[in-house]
Design a protein around this motif. Structure first.
Motif, mmCIF file in Angstrom:
data_model
loop_
_atom_site.group_PDB
_atom_site.id
_atom_site.type_symbol
_atom_site.label_atom_id
_atom_site.label_comp_id
_atom_site.label_asym_id
_atom_site.label_seq_id
_atom_site.Cartn_x
_atom_site.Cartn_y
_atom_site.Cartn_z
ATOM 1 N N ALA A 64 0.833 -1.208 0.000
ATOM 2 C CA ALA A 64 0.000 0.000 0.000
ATOM 3 C C ALA A 64 0.860 1.248 0.000
ATOM 4 C CB ALA A 64 -0.935 -0.020 1.214
ATOM 5 N N TRP A 65 1.983 1.228 0.735
ATOM 6 C CA TRP A 65 2.921 2.354 0.711
ATOM 7 C C TRP A 65 3.456 2.556 -0.699
ATOM 8 C CZ3 TRP A 65 6.695 2.818 5.463
ATOM 9 C CH2 TRP A 65 5.947 2.897 6.641
ATOM 10 N N ALA A 66 3.804 1.453 -1.369
ATOM 11 C CA ALA A 66 4.353 1.535 -2.721
ATOM 12 C C ALA A 66 3.322 2.120 -3.685
ATOM 13 C CB ALA A 66 4.793 0.143 -3.180
ATOM 14 N N GLN A 67 2.078 1.672 -3.554
ATOM 15 C CA GLN A 67 1.016 2.200 -4.423
ATOM 16 C C GLN A 67 0.792 3.681 -4.150
ATOM 17 O OE1 GLN A 67 -2.133 -0.511 -3.389
ATOM 18 N NE2 GLN A 67 -1.536 -2.040 -4.942
ATOM 19 N N HIS A 68 0.870 4.074 -2.909
ATOM 20 C CA HIS A 68 0.710 5.481 -2.539
ATOM 21 C C HIS A 68 1.789 6.346 -3.201
ATOM 22 C CE1 HIS A 68 -0.267 8.904 0.098
ATOM 23 N NE2 HIS A 68 1.029 9.038 0.301
ATOM 24 N N LEU A 69 2.994 5.788 -3.319
ATOM 25 C CA LEU A 69 4.111 6.525 -3.932
ATOM 26 C C LEU A 69 4.200 6.317 -5.434
ATOM 27 C CD1 LEU A 69 6.870 5.767 -1.247
ATOM 28 C CD2 LEU A 69 5.573 7.893 -1.522
ATOM 29 N N GLY A 70 3.432 5.351 -5.964
ATOM 30 C CA GLY A 70 3.481 5.063 -7.390
ATOM 31 C C GLY A 70 4.757 4.349 -7.811
ATOM 32 N N VAL A 71 5.280 3.505 -6.939
ATOM 33 C CA VAL A 71 6.516 2.767 -7.232
ATOM 34 C C VAL A 71 6.303 1.297 -6.843
ATOM 35 C CG1 VAL A 71 7.972 4.800 -6.865
ATOM 36 C CG2 VAL A 71 7.491 3.262 -4.942
ATOM 37 N N ASP A 72 7.329 0.472 -7.031
ATOM 38 C CA ASP A 72 7.213 -0.926 -6.629
ATOM 39 C C ASP A 72 7.724 -1.120 -5.206
ATOM 40 O OD1 ASP A 72 10.019 -0.947 -6.809
ATOM 41 O OD2 ASP A 72 10.008 -1.810 -8.813
ATOM 42 N N ARG A 73 7.483 -2.318 -4.683
ATOM 43 C CA ARG A 73 7.862 -2.626 -3.304
ATOM 44 C C ARG A 73 9.364 -2.506 -3.088
ATOM 45 N NH1 ARG A 73 6.700 -8.080 0.411
ATOM 46 N NH2 ARG A 73 8.681 -7.962 1.549
ATOM 47 N N GLY A 74 10.141 -2.952 -4.067
ATOM 48 C CA GLY A 74 11.595 -2.912 -3.932
ATOM 49 C C GLY A 74 12.120 -1.492 -3.759
ATOM 50 N N THR A 75 11.491 -0.536 -4.444
ATOM 51 C CA THR A 75 11.928 0.855 -4.325
ATOM 52 C C THR A 75 11.652 1.383 -2.910
ATOM 53 O OG1 THR A 75 11.492 1.237 -6.674
ATOM 54 C CG2 THR A 75 11.662 3.183 -5.269
ATOM 55 N N VAL A 76 10.490 1.028 -2.348
ATOM 56 C CA VAL A 76 10.178 1.448 -0.982
ATOM 57 C C VAL A 76 11.200 0.859 -0.005
ATOM 58 C CG1 VAL A 76 8.468 1.419 0.863
ATOM 59 C CG2 VAL A 76 7.729 1.662 -1.508
ATOM 60 N N GLN A 77 11.557 -0.400 -0.188
ATOM 61 C CA GLN A 77 12.526 -1.034 0.695
ATOM 62 C C GLN A 77 13.893 -0.362 0.590
ATOM 63 O OE1 GLN A 77 10.366 -5.352 0.195
ATOM 64 N NE2 GLN A 77 12.562 -5.312 0.089
ATOM 65 N N SER A 78 14.260 0.065 -0.617
ATOM 66 C CA SER A 78 15.531 0.790 -0.777
ATOM 67 C C SER A 78 15.502 2.090 0.010
ATOM 68 C CB SER A 78 15.789 1.074 -2.257
ATOM 69 O OG SER A 78 15.970 -0.123 -2.988
ATOM 70 N N MET A 79 14.359 2.796 -0.002
ATOM 71 C CA MET A 79 14.237 4.018 0.783
ATOM 72 C C MET A 79 14.313 3.709 2.275
ATOM 73 S SD MET A 79 11.047 6.746 1.032
ATOM 74 C CE MET A 79 9.957 5.523 1.783
#
Length: 449
Positions: free
Chosen positions: A120-135
């Motif tokens: 849901a965080w990834a969708q909120h940011l418009g990116v994939d899960r891997g990108t959120v984990q990198s952040m």
């Protein structure tokens, strides 16, 4: 620390405070303090958009994209007095040591509640899960930071830096910083800050090293310490008040080995003036003081509720301690109880008899006017009491020698630390921890003296 920057441009949304170090990474902090901290830090708080503005999570993401490619990298940090929501499936995985979601977020499955929240965080940011984990590898959540806690941290750092650290000095320091912001000062170098310190006449001594003992509670800023140990996970209990008994019988040995290693590191670094910090039980405090023994040429200090108790504070006389002996006749050892804040004689005698500890008698030392929680007025009296407690035991051993002492304490933590610091020419001492009213005691550390 190389320099501090406040509300500078070109740092995205994490520009409140930037600390640049000589070596990477630099730290970018977004401060979010609320008059009421009733709303916790959870997914709703991070993703909420008010009046078309970007969410806090989006602000961190845009800042991360801006800063991630810069030389040296960056650590992004949220500092707030709001508590972390323990019911949030993802945020409840935040590591108590690092205040970060990684690597926990890397191990959750998409089908788990935490995984669904991460998606849901990834969708909120418009990116994939891997990108959120990198952040998340560079995002720190420092939550529940009340003003009093930040003042406590500032006091400890001022002490370590050799500065006056009373309430008046702290107010002077914070007022000066507020004036810098009003004047539009955005960048302050080490030389700038040192110049202000001298102008305000805050310096009182050379800087001290910080030894952080995280025994029953973790410190939110272990990186402030010169060296730190973390024993929280070795104890039973989910809260500091419940952490009295280790999970494993060999935990005391592990703690002592790590403590000795930390002290050796300080000695190897040439540190002889040590500020001891952290939350610990009395037996642990006594042992820390003993490992930093006065006879090694070391001096120690401890922040006792905003007042520095130092081993080299000038003595202030106190009335002679009242001594009582309780015969036990169970062996040749000597039991000693410090009854400064309360008289533990009955509880200690009960424990010694129940467990058939091989002691001939219990020696209890209590202030002349009785045991109470205001029995030590300040550092000068603490130094005197530490000496008197040791000297009384020495005198008892001269009267009737013993090869081993069993030590029980009811006193301020700082007094236990200072007494351990001076505990020499006595006898090998087995130090006990109190398990709480009605639960007896537990043998912990052994101090050779």
């Amino acid at each position: 620390m190389l320099q501090i920057e406040m509300e500078v441009n070109d740092a995205g949304n994490v520009d409140d405070v930037i600390v640049r170090h000589r070596t990477a990474p630099h730290r970018y902090t977004q401060v979010k303090y609320a008059a009421s901290a009733a709303t916790p830090v959870n997914t709703s708080y991070l993703t909420s958009r008010r009046r078309g503005s970007t969410s806090l999570l989006e602000k961190f993401y845009s800042s991360w994209k801006l800063l991630r490619e810069r030389p040296g990298g960056a650590i992004l940090e949220l500092v707030t007095n709001r508590e972390l929501d323990a019911t949030d499936p993802l945020l409840k995985l935040c590591d108590g040591r690092t205040d970060m979601l990684m690597p926990a977020a890397d191990r959750i499955t998409d089908r788990s509640e935490a995984g669904k929240t991460l998606i849901a965080w990834a969708q909120h940011l418009g990116v994939d899960r891997g990108t959120v984990q990198s952040m998340l590898e560079q995002l720190v959540f420092r939550t529940g930071r009340k003003v009093s806690a930040e003042e406590e941290r500032a006091t400890a750092l001022m002490l370590a830096a050799g500065l006056r650290a009373d309430k008046k000095s702290l107010l002077l320091g914070t007022s000066t910083i507020a004036e810098w912001v009003r004047q539009g000062r955005r960048v302050l170098t080490r030389d700038d800050i040192q110049g202000e310190v001298e102008a305000l006449a805050l310096r009182t001594s050379e800087p001290r090293a910080i030894l952080l003992i995280q025994a029953i509670r973790r410190d939110p800023h272990p990186d402030d310490a010169t060296i730190a140990v973390d024993w929280v996970d070795l104890y039973e209990g989910d809260e500091p008040a419940a952490r009295r008994r280790p999970k494993e019988s060999d935990a005391w040995t592990r703690m002592d080995a790590e403590l000795r290693s930390a002290v050796q590191t300080l000695e190897d670094g040439g540190h002889r003036d040590i500020l001891v910090s952290g939350k610990m039980r009395l037996g642990t405090a006594f042992t820390v003081g003993a490992r930093l023994a006065q006879v090694t040429g070391t001096s120690i200090s401890y922040d006792h509720y905003g007042t520095v108790w130092s081993s080299d504070s000038p003595r202030i006389p106190v009335p002679a301690l009242r001594l009582t002996r309780t015969p036990l006749g169970q062996g040749d050892d000597l039991a000693v109880a410090f009854g400064i804040t309360r008289d533990p004689t009955n509880a200690v005698v009960s424990y010694l008899r129940k467990n058939q500890i091989p002691v001939r008698e219990l020696l209890t030392l209590v202030p002349a006017d009785g045991d109470h929680d205001q029995s030590v007025a300040g550092p000068g009296q603490a130094v005197t009491l530490a000496q008197e407690l040791r000297n009384q035991v020495r005198t008892e051993l001269e009267r009737q020698p013993a090869d081993r002492i069993h030590l029980f304490q009811a006193c301020p933590c700082a007094l236990a630390l200072l007494t351990g610091h001076r505990w020499n020419r006595v006898a090998r001492t087995l130090v006990y921890e109190d398990l709480g009213a009605g639960h007896g005691y537990l043998p912990a550390f052994t101090v050779s003296a």
